[in-house]
Write an enzyme that holds these catalytic residues in place. Structure first.
Site, mmCIF file in Angstrom:
data_model
loop_
_atom_site.group_PDB
_atom_site.id
_atom_site.type_symbol
_atom_site.label_atom_id
_atom_site.label_comp_id
_atom_site.label_asym_id
_atom_site.label_seq_id
_atom_site.Cartn_x
_atom_site.Cartn_y
_atom_site.Cartn_z
ATOM 1 N N TYR A 116 0.894 -1.371 0.437
ATOM 2 C CA TYR A 116 -0.165 0.674 -0.193
ATOM 3 C C TYR A 116 0.689 1.426 0.424
ATOM 4 C CZ TYR A 116 -4.806 -1.805 0.421
ATOM 5 O OH TYR A 116 -6.036 -2.354 0.908
ATOM 6 N N LYS A 176 3.410 -15.226 2.766
ATOM 7 C CA LYS A 176 3.259 -16.442 2.217
ATOM 8 C C LYS A 176 5.064 -16.297 2.034
ATOM 9 C CE LYS A 176 2.723 -17.779 -2.109
ATOM 10 N NZ LYS A 176 1.267 -19.571 -2.142
ATOM 11 N N ASP A 210 -6.403 -7.108 3.857
ATOM 12 C CA ASP A 210 -7.671 -6.085 3.573
ATOM 13 C C ASP A 210 -8.278 -7.149 2.699
ATOM 14 O OD1 ASP A 210 -9.446 -4.474 2.054
ATOM 15 O OD2 ASP A 210 -7.773 -4.836 0.417
HETATM 16 C C1 IPM Z 1 -10.446 -1.221 3.796
HETATM 17 C C2 IPM Z 1 -10.367 -0.855 2.201
HETATM 18 C C3 IPM Z 1 -9.907 0.352 2.177
HETATM 19 C C4 IPM Z 1 -8.185 -0.355 2.238
HETATM 20 C C5 IPM Z 1 -9.490 1.282 0.789
HETATM 21 C C6 IPM Z 1 -11.322 1.803 0.740
HETATM 22 C C7 IPM Z 1 -8.401 1.917 0.678
HETATM 23 O O1 IPM Z 1 -10.514 -1.579 1.250
HETATM 24 O O2 IPM Z 1 -10.174 -0.289 4.875
HETATM 25 O O3 IPM Z 1 -10.540 -2.726 3.671
HETATM 26 O O4 IPM Z 1 -7.934 -1.311 1.101
HETATM 27 O O5 IPM Z 1 -7.616 -0.460 3.265
HETATM 28 MG MG MG Z 2 -10.916 -3.726 2.651
#
Ligand code: IPM
Ligand code: MG
Length: 363
Positions: free
Chosen positions: A141, A189, A245
């Site tokens: 991210y 992983k 996520d």
């Molecule tokens: C979550 C969402 C977010 C993420 C997005 C909206 C950036 O999917 O909080 O799970 O990927 O963290």
């Molecule tokens: Mg999410």
């Protein structure tokens, strides 16, 4: 107790569900003689439209000046062609980075009232109670370099972790496991990725300080299956950012709807609270959204930022009671709709308010 809460309702169903969460928080606070100072600021797509940026400076300043930030959801189809760093989601990621919370707690539990709504058999999910601890500030991210080069047709992201980043989130996960069923499953992983090998070695190192917690490791692909086959086997599940996520959305199957899941992000300057569902633009503004994930997120605000455990538990109890009584939003009434009373977003919020009030007054 006095809490200064910044509300960033965001896009799509964000404002609708957040309104209900705030109304429940106000009800509970006033019954207990606590005061909430609420401020509202823009984030995400709405902020792109009004301010030209998904995270306006005044939103960020107000967030840093609050005790807790309550977020609705961000995103919308009209922004799909924008580069990742210009999109509504970039506002949320920028806010997460600025607030500094690295441990995102995502409780996922099966309620027997909602078992009929899950595609999994009741005997599989019955009693499942998992706490995902998702690392929130690292991995792909935020990793650099990152690029999509349209001339060369090459794109890349960088999944990156330092040992210290793993240590701090692992400690949070072990400490939470100590207060629960003393089991921790770390997801990686490590059969393919160096970053996962560092993750696993570091988690093993940290485990030495928590001998009372039973540690196991799972590869993320296997874990995606185990979560559906045997969700009851898990207590605390520790993951890096992207794996968390993915697996936390999958856990929406255990609860019966993604609309039920709350989250709290701790460990930084200011805690950030958000339901895990998205902005669901297709149902926005129609009164169809399930506010219970946002309301349960409000309970986490009271627990983690207000130290109000009894009040947080009362909200959680009220949500259960309302479900027991057969009240549902449409996402929770896909099977056996005739057996339920289907409510709009605001009606569901009012029902929880009324119920939590009765519970607290009679407590
Ligand atoms: C979550 C969402 C977010 C993420 C997005 C909206 C950036 O999917 O909080 O799970 O990927 O963290
Ligand atoms: Mg999410």
């Amino acid at each position: 107790m006095h809490l200064k809460i910044l509300v960033t309702a965001g896009d799509g169903i964000g404002p609708e569900v957040t309104n209900e969460a705030v109304a429940v928080l106000q009800e509970v606070a006033s019954l207990g003689g606590h005061t909430l100072a609420l401020d509202h600021k823009r984030i995400g797509g709405i902020a792109i439209v009004t301010d030209g940026t998904p995270l306006p400076a005044d939103t960020l300043a107000a967030a840093l000046d609050s005790d807790a930030v309550l977020l609705g959801a961000v995103g919308g189809n009209e922004f799909n062609s924008l580069a990742p760093d210009k999109r509504p989601e970039a506002g949320l990621l920028g806010l997460r980075a600025a607030l500094g919370g690295f441990a995102n707690l995502r409780p996922a539990f099966a309620l027997k009232e909602l078992a009929v709504n899950s595609p999994l058999r009741p005997e599989i999910i019955d009693g499942a109670d998992i706490l995902f601890v998702r690392e929130l500030l690292g991995g792909a991210y935020f990793g650099k370099p990152r690029e999509w080069n349209k001339e060369t047709g090459l794109a890349f992201n960088t999944m990156i972790y330092t040992r210290d980043e793993v240590i701090r989130v692992a400690r949070v996960a072990f400490q939470l496991a100590q207060k629960r069923r003393k089991k921790l499953c770390s997801v990686d992983k490590a059969n393919v990725l160096e970053v996962s090998q560092l993750w696993r070695a570091t988690v093993i190192e940290v485990a030495a300080d928590y001998p009372d917690v039973a540690l196991e490791h799972q590869y993320v692909d296997a874990m995606a299956m185990h979560l559906m086959n045997q969700p009851r086997s898990y207590d605390v599940v520790l993951t890096e950012n992207l794996f968390g996520d993915i697996l936390s959305d999958e856990s929406g199957v255990i609860t019966g709807s993604l609309g039920m899941l709350p989250s709290a992000t701790i460990g930084g300057k200011v805690n950030l609270y958000e339901p895990i569902h998205g902005s669901a633009p297709d149902i926005a503004g129609k009164g169809l959204a399930n506010p219970l994930g946002a309301i349960l997120t409000g309970a986490l605000v009271l627990r983690h930022s207000g130290g109000l455990e009894a009040e947080a538990a009362a909200i959680e109890g009220a949500v259960r009671k309302v479900l027991e009584q057969g009240f549902r939003t449409p996402d929770l009434a896909r099977s056996n709709p005739q057996g339920f009373t289907v409510l709009t977003t605001t009606e569901m919020g009012a029902k929880v308010r009324e119920t939590v009030k009765t519970m607290l007054v009679n407590a």
